[in-house]
Each structure stands twice: as C-alpha cells, then as structure tokens.
Motif scaffolding. Structure first.
Motif, PDB file in Angstrom:
ATOM      1  N   THR A  39       0.857  -1.178   0.000  1.00 39.04           N
ATOM      2  CA  THR A  39       0.000   0.000   0.000  1.00 39.04           C
ATOM      3  C   THR A  39       0.891   1.225   0.000  1.00 39.04           C
ATOM      4  O   THR A  39       1.657   1.441   0.937  1.00 39.04           O
ATOM      5  CB  THR A  39      -0.917   0.001   1.246  1.00 39.04           C
ATOM      6  OG1 THR A  39      -1.650  -1.226   1.279  1.00 39.04           O
ATOM      7  CG2 THR A  39      -1.877   1.176   1.213  1.00 39.04           C
ATOM      8  N   VAL A  53      -7.223   0.535  -0.234  1.00 36.87           N
ATOM      9  CA  VAL A  53      -7.339  -0.831   0.262  1.00 36.87           C
ATOM     10  C   VAL A  53      -8.829  -1.157   0.332  1.00 36.87           C
ATOM     11  O   VAL A  53      -9.679  -0.279   0.149  1.00 36.87           O
ATOM     12  CB  VAL A  53      -6.687  -1.013   1.659  1.00 36.87           C
ATOM     13  CG1 VAL A  53      -5.193  -0.737   1.604  1.00 36.87           C
ATOM     14  CG2 VAL A  53      -7.374  -0.150   2.715  1.00 36.87           C
ATOM     15  N   THR A  77      -5.268  -5.835   1.471  1.00 37.72           N
ATOM     16  CA  THR A  77      -4.262  -5.059   0.763  1.00 37.72           C
ATOM     17  C   THR A  77      -3.890  -5.816  -0.512  1.00 37.72           C
ATOM     18  O   THR A  77      -4.330  -6.955  -0.722  1.00 37.72           O
ATOM     19  CB  THR A  77      -2.994  -4.847   1.608  1.00 37.72           C
ATOM     20  OG1 THR A  77      -2.317  -6.109   1.739  1.00 37.72           O
ATOM     21  CG2 THR A  77      -3.321  -4.274   2.984  1.00 37.72           C
TER      22      THR A  77
END
Length: 157
Positions: A39, A53, A77
C-alpha cells in the motif's frame, strides 16, 4: 490526549491485535505496524488513491482513515488479493493488458477496480473511467488500465 488504543484488525485474513496511537493513519498502520508495504503513500490527502485498500470489501483511501476506525474490520491489501501463486483476475488482467507503467498507482488501482467490479459486474468503459476517477496514474496509463478492468469484468466467473 496521549497514550495508545487497542485495535483488532484482520489484515488479509490474519488477525492483528495492536496498541496504536489514536491518530495513526491506516496506511501507516499497514506499512509500519503490520509490515505490508504494498500500500503506497502518495499524496497523503486522498487525492491520488495510491493508498486504496478494501475495508470490509469496499475500497477506501487508507491515508484518510485512522487505524482505530478500522478496529473490528477486515482489510485487504494488494498482498492479500492473490490466492497463493495465482493472481486475482484483476491482477491478471492488469498484467495481460499492460495496465501498469511505473507501478506506483497499481496496488490502489487494482483494489479500486476489484471494488468497482463487485458493485458493477458488467461495467461500460464510462463506468470504469468514473469508478476509477479517484485514482491517479502519474504515467497517464489510463487507456490500458481501463482495458484491463473491462477484460477482468468479461473474464469473471
């Protein structure tokens, strides 16, 4: 206000119980506490979508959500999307349609696309463009990204 707060967050199917600062952003929790660096932190103002996400299955920008707001929730994620060595159909379509260039926006784009396809399983090109408008590609690879999402939609079971 000082001290920490307890959170229990399931990340990619794995339960995590941690003490966090009340103002810790979810993106920093994922990267710095859980250790998942897929991320990305782009703009830190929810403008670019690099930090997207899935929170209980819906796309969110983790740079504007506190970790404590995700307490009791499930987060997915980019690291949790594939099933072992097998890419998620959206990841596969991005690879096959060259829906990435430098790759910085790709994790957020893929997760936004997964959420979009859950909401709109048979999107038009316009639906995809509108659905991903909160995610920016600095390389301007939008044409191939849109093609990848449309391909993933066609190949859904």
């Amino acid at each position: 206000m000082s001290g920490t707060v307890s959170v229990q967050i399931q990340v990619n199917g794995v339960p995590h119980a941690d003490q966090v600062e009340p103002r810790l952003l979810l993106v920093h929790y994922l990267r710095d506490v859980v250790g998942l660096t897929g991320t990305n932190v782009g703009c830190d103002t929810s403008s670019c979508g690099a930090c997207t996400v899935l929170l209980d299955g819906e796309s969110v920008k983790s740079c504007t959500l506190l970790a404590v707001q995700a307490d009791g929730c499930s987060v997915t994620t980019i690291e949790g999307l594939a099933c072992g060595e097998e890419l998620h159909p959206v990841q596969q379509a991005f690879q096959e349609e060259h829906g990435l260039q430098c790759g910085f926006c790709t994790p957020g784009m893929v997760l936004a696309a997964v959420s979009l396809l859950c909401e709109t399983p048979e999107p038009t090109e316009e639906d995809v463009r509108r659905g991903l408008e909160g995610n920016l590609c600095r390389c301007t690879g939008y044409h191939n990204i849109v093609r990848a999402v449309l391909r993933a939609a066609k190949e859904q079971p």
